[in-house]
Motif scaffolding. Structure first.
Motif, PDB file in Angstrom:
ATOM      1  N   ASN A 105       1.285  -1.022   0.104  1.00 15.48           N
ATOM      2  CA  ASN A 105       0.058  -0.108   0.451  1.00 15.48           C
ATOM      3  C   ASN A 105       1.199   1.503   0.271  1.00 15.48           C
ATOM      4  OD1 ASN A 105      -2.610  -2.008  -0.517  1.00 15.48           O
ATOM      5  ND2 ASN A 105      -3.478  -0.810   2.394  1.00 15.48           N
ATOM      6  N   ALA A 108       2.220   1.714  -3.541  1.00 14.78           N
ATOM      7  CA  ALA A 108       0.738   1.901  -3.755  1.00 14.78           C
ATOM      8  C   ALA A 108       0.827   3.349  -4.503  1.00 14.78           C
ATOM      9  CB  ALA A 108       0.283   1.071  -4.085  1.00 14.78           C
ATOM     10  N   ARG A 109       0.929   4.138  -2.558  1.00 16.24           N
ATOM     11  CA  ARG A 109      -0.089   5.350  -2.594  1.00 16.24           C
ATOM     12  C   ARG A 109       1.140   6.487  -3.152  1.00 16.24           C
ATOM     13  NH1 ARG A 109      -1.722   5.475   3.638  1.00 16.24           N
ATOM     14  NH2 ARG A 109      -2.366   7.390   2.804  1.00 16.24           N
ATOM     15  N   HIS A 111       2.894   5.643  -6.058  1.00 15.20           N
ATOM     16  CA  HIS A 111       2.643   5.642  -7.283  1.00 15.20           C
ATOM     17  C   HIS A 111       1.682   6.673  -7.717  1.00 15.20           C
ATOM     18  CE1 HIS A 111       1.782   3.692 -10.873  1.00 15.20           C
ATOM     19  NE2 HIS A 111       3.319   3.640 -11.185  1.00 15.20           N
ATOM     20  N   ILE A 120      -7.004   5.154  -4.356  1.00 18.24           N
ATOM     21  CA  ILE A 120      -6.903   4.224  -5.322  1.00 18.24           C
ATOM     22  C   ILE A 120      -8.018   2.845  -4.241  1.00 18.24           C
ATOM     23  CG2 ILE A 120      -4.813   4.309  -6.596  1.00 18.24           C
ATOM     24  CD1 ILE A 120      -3.498   2.727  -3.818  1.00 18.24           C
ATOM     25  N   THR A 122      -7.509  -1.282  -2.538  1.00 17.19           N
ATOM     26  CA  THR A 122      -6.820  -2.130  -1.915  1.00 17.19           C
ATOM     27  C   THR A 122      -7.475  -3.058  -1.095  1.00 17.19           C
ATOM     28  OG1 THR A 122      -4.574  -2.316  -1.000  1.00 17.19           O
ATOM     29  CG2 THR A 122      -5.392  -0.360  -0.709  1.00 17.19           C
TER      30      THR A 122
END
Length: 230
Positions: A105, A108-109, A111, A120, A122
């Protein structure tokens, strides 16, 4: 002429202000920009929010920044290792705030911030304490948690080489969080072991384009040992 080079680590971290949010690259000590962190300690900015994979190791780098009392909050995935005693002591004393984010996470956060995404979904963390108070949604029969991007005022990263435009290449696993952090910060500062002439880096090997980098500082490093080079 575009030249993003600055002469010293002190010049590189100039302008990092009290209360800033700062991403620091590295996976443990691999890829951690130690000289930039040392310069930030000397520079004096405090009340910082730090985004990093973990909460410092031993006595140097991020651990030294925490020990100096400069960090108000840390956003990370692994706050406790056997040698994260400075974070542990300050957290137990109530002197530092922790936002725990699972590693996937976290990446991803960051990015998402660099990619201009608003949020997003997840699956990681669903049904746990980390999802309390957050929006959840079922998509195609699977449960997800809404997470928001992590932006930063500054990113301190380490790369193997740069040209004067700020194009970066990394050394093996030292690459880790550097590329996505460079995209997610307003000002990215990179310490590099080598400055290449324009055209001296194969365009096919460039990982972070110079558009994401605002400052570079050359810090020569010792040649790696045979074990490190393996």
């Amino acid at each position: 002429m575009i030249d993003k080079g600055v002469p010293t680590p002190a010049a590189a971290v100039a302008g990092i202000f009290h209360g800033a949010s700062v991403m620091i690259g590295g996976f443990g000590t691999a890829g951690m920009p130690d000289q930039l962190i040392d310069a930030l300690i000397d520079q004096g900015a405090g009340d910082l929010t730090i985004i990093n994979n973990n909460a410092g190791n031993g006595e140097t780098g991020l651990a030294a920044l925490i020990a100096a009392g400069r960090v108000r909050k840390i956003i990370c995935s692994f706050p406790r290792q056997s040698d994260s005693h400075h974070f542990d002591a300050r957290y137990r004393a109530g002197d530092i705030e922790l936002e725990l984010v699972p590693q996937g996470n976290l990446a991803a956060r960051i990015h998402a911030a660099g990619s201009g995404l608003g949020a997003i979904f997840t699956p990681t963390g669903f049904g746990t304490l980390l999802a309390e108070g957050k929006e959840t949604r079922e998509i195609d029969g699977k449960n997800y948690v809404l997470e928001y991007p992590i932006h930063a005022d500054f990113a301190l990263i380490k790369a193997e080489a740069a040209d004067r435009w700020g194009n970066l290449v990394y050394r093996k696993t030292a690459r880790n969080f550097g590329p996505i952090m460079a995209m997610a910060a307003k000002c990215t500062i990179a310490q590099v072991a080598r400055i290449a002439p324009l055209g001296g880096i194969d365009p096919e090997t460039i990982v972070t384009p110079g558009i994401f980098v605002q400052r570079i500082v050359h810090i020569a490093s010792a040649a790696p040992s045979a074990a490190q080079a393996a």
